[in-house]
Design a protein around this motif. Structure first.
Motif, PDB file in Angstrom:
ATOM      1  N   SER A  87       5.018  -3.910   3.660  1.00  0.00           N
ATOM      2  CA  SER A  87       4.953  -3.168   4.927  1.00  0.00           C
ATOM      3  C   SER A  87       3.969  -3.767   5.910  1.00  0.00           C
ATOM      4  N   ILE A  88       3.452  -4.943   5.604  1.00  0.00           N
ATOM      5  CA  ILE A  88       2.436  -5.570   6.441  1.00  0.00           C
ATOM      6  C   ILE A  88       2.996  -6.893   6.954  1.00  0.00           C
ATOM      7  N   ALA A 120      -1.559   1.488   3.239  1.00  0.00           N
ATOM      8  CA  ALA A 120      -1.891   0.114   3.630  1.00  0.00           C
ATOM      9  C   ALA A 120      -3.383  -0.018   3.925  1.00  0.00           C
ATOM     10  N   ARG A 121      -3.951   0.956   4.618  1.00  0.00           N
ATOM     11  CA  ARG A 121      -5.395   0.905   4.892  1.00  0.00           C
ATOM     12  C   ARG A 121      -6.210   1.044   3.607  1.00  0.00           C
ATOM     13  N   GLY A 184       3.984  -0.634   8.709  1.00  0.00           N
ATOM     14  CA  GLY A 184       4.898   0.487   8.839  1.00  0.00           C
ATOM     15  C   GLY A 184       5.967   0.435   7.775  1.00  0.00           C
ATOM     16  N   PRO A 185       6.652   1.564   7.558  1.00  0.00           N
ATOM     17  CA  PRO A 185       7.625   1.633   6.465  1.00  0.00           C
ATOM     18  C   PRO A 185       8.949   0.945   6.749  1.00  0.00           C
ATOM     19  N   ARG A 186       9.227   0.652   8.017  1.00  0.00           N
ATOM     20  CA  ARG A 186      10.492  -0.008   8.354  1.00  0.00           C
ATOM     21  C   ARG A 186      10.245  -1.450   8.766  1.00  0.00           C
ATOM     22  N   MET A 187      11.136  -2.331   8.340  1.00  0.00           N
ATOM     23  CA  MET A 187      11.045  -3.733   8.719  1.00  0.00           C
ATOM     24  C   MET A 187      11.317  -3.881  10.214  1.00  0.00           C
ATOM     25  N   PRO A 188      10.406  -4.500  10.983  1.00  0.00           N
ATOM     26  CA  PRO A 188      10.661  -4.662  12.413  1.00  0.00           C
ATOM     27  C   PRO A 188      11.784  -5.665  12.661  1.00  0.00           C
ATOM     28  N   SER A 189      12.511  -5.459  13.744  1.00  0.00           N
ATOM     29  CA  SER A 189      13.637  -6.350  14.045  1.00  0.00           C
ATOM     30  C   SER A 189      13.179  -7.773  14.332  1.00  0.00           C
ATOM     31  N   ASP A 203       4.326 -13.576  -1.479  1.00  0.00           N
ATOM     32  CA  ASP A 203       5.187 -13.001  -2.512  1.00  0.00           C
ATOM     33  C   ASP A 203       4.738 -11.554  -2.721  1.00  0.00           C
ATOM     34  N   PRO A 204       5.227 -10.621  -1.896  1.00  0.00           N
ATOM     35  CA  PRO A 204       4.748  -9.232  -1.981  1.00  0.00           C
ATOM     36  C   PRO A 204       5.068  -8.556  -3.302  1.00  0.00           C
ATOM     37  N   THR A 205       6.154  -8.938  -3.947  1.00  0.00           N
ATOM     38  CA  THR A 205       6.480  -8.331  -5.237  1.00  0.00           C
ATOM     39  C   THR A 205       5.436  -8.701  -6.283  1.00  0.00           C
ATOM     40  N   ALA A 206       5.070  -9.965  -6.343  1.00  0.00           N
ATOM     41  CA  ALA A 206       4.053 -10.404  -7.299  1.00  0.00           C
ATOM     42  C   ALA A 206       2.713  -9.735  -7.001  1.00  0.00           C
TER      43      ALA A 206
END
Length: 329
Positions: A87-88, A120-121, A184-189, A203-206
């Motif tokens: 989300s960042i 996130a904070r 934010g929770p939604r991916m920006p366009s 690699d956000p999953t890792a």
């Protein structure tokens, strides 16, 4: 007497679909179900209390409970959970290579009190030592102009919030470099592959898996609430609603585990399911208080420290007493 005829507003999730479709019933209730976006549900719930039973923002609910004016009684059902490493987003020209580089930057967000932004904070501060007061927050619509905070909050004086220009979205500001990052929770366009915007974590999953192994926290985003006057008149209702949402999730998991023909339009479903169970446990999307006490305590602590709740709300006061434990056979 007949069943209570009550509206139920939730997102369109596999874990709520058996309830919405009528496969699972709420004892004593004739449900009129609405599948809506979280943003619409939350806005209508907190502005005009449109729904009898509905999905609620965790953060907004805690704000209202701390103030003593929450129109809904929460139950420990968590329709939405997510690790917020995805989300960042950053502008790739800003020389931001790690979370510590966000110190002193301008970060956009749709609403300061949004649950995803609280998490996130918390991640910035706990893991990387970056405090909310060390960032300039730019608030506005991510994709649409004119977004406002759903509920009013009184923030600490060291928190700097600047409104976005009235004619610009945060997504465009991020792509143009007018803000350094966005959460934010939604991916920006603007995260569209043209190279101007990327995830902060390569690699956000890792990164999320490592975070869970060290903390045991799988963040909760949304809870379920029942209009307070309905609970006052029908004290049996919270436990019945809790039971139905549990049954709906169980039905979902049975279908997800049946891999003779996968129920999700995505490859590697079996592998991802086994990976989640290995990391988070068999009931990796758990409901109930005790299984989630650490996660809830972590959130409530940060919510208070970030100045969003006027007092420290406890886990046990957050939910209706009848949902703190369940009968076992």
């Amino acid at each position: 007497m007949g069943n209570l005829r009550l509206s139920v507003a939730v997102g369109d999730y596999d874990r709520t679909r058996p309830l919405v479709d009528g496969e699972v019933q709420i004892d004593g209730v004739e449900a009129v179900c609405l599948r809506l976006s979280p943003e619409e549900i939350f806005f209508r719930a907190f502005r005009t209390q449109d729904f009898d039973i509905c999905e609620l923002s965790m953060s907004s609910t805690v704000v209202k409970i701390a103030n003593g004016d929450c129109p809904y009684v929460p139950i420990p059902v968590f329709p939405s959970r997510a690790f917020r490493h995805t989300s960042i987003y950053i502008n790739t020209s800003k020389n931001i290579g790690r979370p510590e580089d966000l110190r002193g930057k301008r970060i956009g967000l749709g609403e300061y009190q949004l649950t995803a932004n609280v998490w996130a904070r918390a991640l910035f501060e706990d893991e990387y030592g970056v405090k909310p007061s060390e960032i300039e927050w730019v608030r506005g619509g991510i994709e649409e102009l004119g977004r406002i905070e759903k509920i009013s909050v009184a923030l600490p004086p060291d928190i700097r919030i600047t409104p976005a220009p009235a004619d610009k979205t945060l997504s465009q500001m991020l792509a143009d470099g007018e803000i350094d990052a966005l959460i934010g929770p939604r991916m920006p366009s603007s995260f569209n592959g043209d190279g101007r915007v990327s995830w902060l974590f390569e690699d956000p999953t890792a990164a999320a898996e490592d975070y869970f192994r060290r903390t045991g926290v799988f963040p909760i985003m949304h809870i379920v609430g029942i209009r307070r006057e309905l609970v006052d008149a029908n004290p049996w209702l919270p436990a019945s609603v809790q039971k139905a949402f549990e049954a709906s999730k169980a039905a979902c998991m049975r279908k997800l585990s049946d891999t003779s023909a996968t129920k999700v339009t995505l490859p590697f479903v079996e592998e991802q399911l086994q990976r989640a169970r290995k990391l988070l446990g068999a009931d990796f999307w758990s409901y109930g208080v005790e299984a989630n006490r650490k996660v809830l305590e972590t959130f409530l602590d940060h919510h208070y420290r970030q100045g969003l709740s006027s007092r420290r709300v406890s886990v046990d006061e957050l939910f209706h007493p009848s949902t703190l434990a369940a009968a076992k056979i």
